[in-house]
Write an enzyme that holds these catalytic residues in place. Structure first.
Site, PDB file in Angstrom:
ATOM      1  N   GLU A 226       0.949  -1.193   0.049  1.00 18.30           N
ATOM      2  CA  GLU A 226       0.064   0.293   0.035  1.00 18.30           C
ATOM      3  C   GLU A 226       0.981   1.241   0.155  1.00 18.30           C
ATOM      4  OE1 GLU A 226      -2.508   0.142   3.395  1.00 18.30           O
ATOM      5  OE2 GLU A 226      -2.643  -2.203   3.320  1.00 18.30           O
ATOM      6  N   LYS A 228       2.366   4.523   1.516  1.00 17.77           N
ATOM      7  CA  LYS A 228       2.276   4.933   3.010  1.00 17.77           C
ATOM      8  C   LYS A 228       2.060   6.600   3.086  1.00 17.77           C
ATOM      9  CE  LYS A 228       5.408   5.647   6.839  1.00 17.77           C
ATOM     10  NZ  LYS A 228       4.903   6.921   7.305  1.00 17.77           N
ATOM     11  N   ARG A 233      -2.391   9.363  11.525  1.00 16.24           N
ATOM     12  CA  ARG A 233      -3.022   8.034  11.793  1.00 16.24           C
ATOM     13  C   ARG A 233      -4.118   8.121  12.796  1.00 16.24           C
ATOM     14  NH1 ARG A 233      -0.299   2.828  12.220  1.00 16.24           N
ATOM     15  NH2 ARG A 233      -1.713   1.234  12.110  1.00 16.24           N
ATOM     16  N   ARG A 248      -3.469   8.841  16.729  1.00 21.87           N
ATOM     17  CA  ARG A 248      -2.391   8.066  17.397  1.00 21.87           C
ATOM     18  C   ARG A 248      -1.698   8.147  18.559  1.00 21.87           C
ATOM     19  NH1 ARG A 248       3.266   6.400  14.572  1.00 21.87           N
ATOM     20  NH2 ARG A 248       4.481   5.494  16.634  1.00 21.87           N
ATOM     21  N   GLU A 276      -5.830   6.624   8.035  1.00 19.66           N
ATOM     22  CA  GLU A 276      -5.102   7.873   7.864  1.00 19.66           C
ATOM     23  C   GLU A 276      -6.250   8.929   7.495  1.00 19.66           C
ATOM     24  OE1 GLU A 276      -0.955   9.077   8.064  1.00 19.66           O
ATOM     25  OE2 GLU A 276      -1.949   7.319   8.269  1.00 19.66           O
ATOM     26  N   LYS A 398       7.842  -0.444   6.562  1.00 25.61           N
ATOM     27  CA  LYS A 398       7.543   0.550   5.647  1.00 25.61           C
ATOM     28  C   LYS A 398       8.845   0.828   4.899  1.00 25.61           C
ATOM     29  CE  LYS A 398       8.742   3.437   9.850  1.00 25.61           C
ATOM     30  NZ  LYS A 398       8.420   4.439  10.880  1.00 25.61           N
TER      31      LYS A 398
END
Length: 532
Positions: A226, A228, A233, A248, A276, A398
């Site tokens: 996916e 980033k 978040r 987050r 996100e 990531k």
């Protein structure tokens, strides 16, 4: 207070995770049960309301110690921490106290709204009963900012080992809304309050930076890729007819994003989405600088709604119809997520697009296109992975694109805080604008301890002017600054701002005449705008 002071000293003097966990376990095994929730609250970022203005503390400390204000200022610049400076300059205590941590905190909270003379009498009497180390902790309690090298994961591991409770359960329990003066330590550890709070989020699953080539991960068919995204978040929680949006950082941000409130009408009860929060306009993700217009605002006006409309790119489905799905595979959760999101307006809430690829070489060719859609690179997630609490090496990675870089010269320096309080470690960098230098970034990370000492020595020998704690230095040291993005900014003299600047390397091979120019950065800005 004595036990808590000892704990802080142990945490501050060790860089070893196992030593810190051992210190935390020892504390939670012996401390007063009424103290423990306050410690957990402080270590997880729940700030205690500040009862006394720090300017008053400074004024009272100067008065009590008899130290001239100029000498206090010099001491502060040398020490780098106001709480520690006050603790050091005060005369020795004339008495002792056995007051417990929770009693100190409650006494401080009772000062809220009290006249300044009452606050002063309490503070002076407290200072007179505490030694230097305890005064430092007491002052930090007033300031409300404990910056201790203890992550949530480290704290949870210590609590799990000390209590014998499963770590995921503790992580879930200590997140969200609870007050240390209203919950017992046992209830917090056992999570007895979790089911009574409809808003409760789950601990976020986090990724490690890919530290090698993706070919080392195995067969591409075992992985999902996916983009980033570069946003905030968040988790969207719908339970018992109410909608909650968590960041987050464990902040409840529901009111900041009214565009997402319609989900309360369309999501079934017992649904938790992980994704996100982004600014999305005409189906395209906008730069983070656009999203910033919407952050940390108590009210949102019409112009902000128009200029920075919000969308939610969904990564995962953590709960559905009240059932915890985190133990299911990513493949299963993704299929269920797509079914849940199918009837929703895609322009506002959508599943984060999957990047299809047949080989790692093909994905490597796709990755540099990340900036075209305002993302930072790629996420690689193993299809058979559960949704972990925190980071677990091997399942989520990531794979970020290389940052932008610019060569700059250091023109200002300031001493750091904590262990770096005796060294100049906070630097301001400039590029050339014609015959002048114009600042473009501040950074304080990226150098080795040896390099820090070298730069510190240079600053002390080559300081031109002094403005409080800041030193103007000869523009001779060249550094390569890495950053993730660039945007227009009216708040900066250069007319632009760099996102996440940090020192990539000290360019000892270059002189100041060879640094980049402001025109170079403007060309980069224009190039990024053309892409978008």
């Amino acid at each position: 207070m004595k036990r808590f002071t000892k704990l802080i000293q142990q945490l501050e003097t060790s860089n070893k995770t196992n030593d810190k966990i051992a210190a935390l376990m020892a504390y939670f095994s012996t401390a007063d049960d009424r103290d423990k929730p306050y410690v957990i609250a402080m270590f997880t970022g729940k700030r205690i309301k500040r009862p006394v203005n720090t300017n008053l503390l400074k004024q009272w400390a100067i008065e009590r110690s008899g130290v001239p204000e100029w000498l206090f200022a010099e001491s502060y610049h040398s020490v780098g921490d106001l709480s520690e400076t006050i603790a050091l300059i005060l005369p020795p205590p004339e008495k002792t106290t056995d007051k417990k941590l929770h009693e100190w905190i409650q006494a401080l909270q009772e000062l809220t709204g009290a006249p300044d003379d009452v606050k002063k009498a309490f503070i002076l009497d407290s200072w007179n009963s505490l030694d230097i180390e305890q005064r430092f902790i007491f002052n930090k309690l007033i300031a409300g900012n404990f910056r201790i090298g203890v992550s949530n994961k480290m704290l949870v591991n210590a609590l799990a080992k000390q209590s014998g409770t499963e770590s995921n359960s503790i992580m879930h329990s200590i997140m969200g809304k609870w007050k240390p003066d209203e919950i017992t330590y046992e209830a917090l550890i056992e999570g007895l309050h979790v089911n009574t709070d409809s808003s409760w989020p789950y601990p976020f699953c986090l990724a490690y930076a890919l530290d090698g080539e993706p070919e080392n991960l195995g067969a591409p068919a075992e992985w999902q890729a996916e983009w980033k995204w570069d946003g905030i978040r968040g988790q969207i929680v719908k339970r018992n007819g109410e909608l909650f949006i968590w960041s987050r950082g464990e902040e409840l941000v529901t009111e900041q994003f009214p565009e997402l409130h319609f989900l309360n009408e369309v999501l079934p009860d017992g649904t938790v989405l992980d994704g996100e929060i982004l600014s999305v306009k005409d189906g395209r993700v906008q730069a983070f600088s656009i999203l910033q217009q919407r952050l940390n605002r108590k009210t949102i006006n019409k112009k902000q709604l128009q200029d920075a409309p919000i969308g939610f790119y969904t990564y995962d489905l953590l709960e559905y119809q009240g059932q915890d799905l985190r133990g299911e595979t990513l493949y299963t959760r993704r299929k269920q997520l797509e079914e849940v999101l199918f009837p929703l307006p895609e322009s506002i809430v959508t599943a984060s697009p999957i990047v299809t690829f047949d080989s790692w070489d093909e994905l490597a060719e796709i990755r540099p296109n990340a900036r075209e859609n305002n993302s930072e690179g790629l996420m690689l997630k193993k299809l058979d992975s559960p949704y972990h609490a925190g980071r677990k090496r091997g399942d989520w990675w990531k794979w970020k694109i290389n940052p932008y870089t610019v060569d700059t010269v250091m023109i200002y320096a300031q001493k750091g805080n904590g262990r770096r309080a005796n060294f100049f470690t906070d630097y301001t960098f400039a590029v050339r604008d014609g015959e002048n230098l114009i600042t473009v970034a501040k950074a304080y990370s990226g150098l080795t301890d040896k390099e820090i000492k070298e730069v510190d020595s240079f600053v002390k020998k080559n300081a031109i002017e002094k403005f409080g704690p800041v030193r103007t230095v000869k523009p001779e040291l060249v550094f390569e600054i890495a950053f993730e993005g660039i945007a227009e900014s009216k708040r900066h003299k250069a007319g632009l701002a760099l996102r996440f600047p940090r020192i990539a390397r000290w360019r000892k091979d270059k002189v100041a005449a060879e640094i980049n120019t402001l025109d170079d950065l403007r060309q980069l800005l224009n190039a990024t705008l053309e892409i978008k």
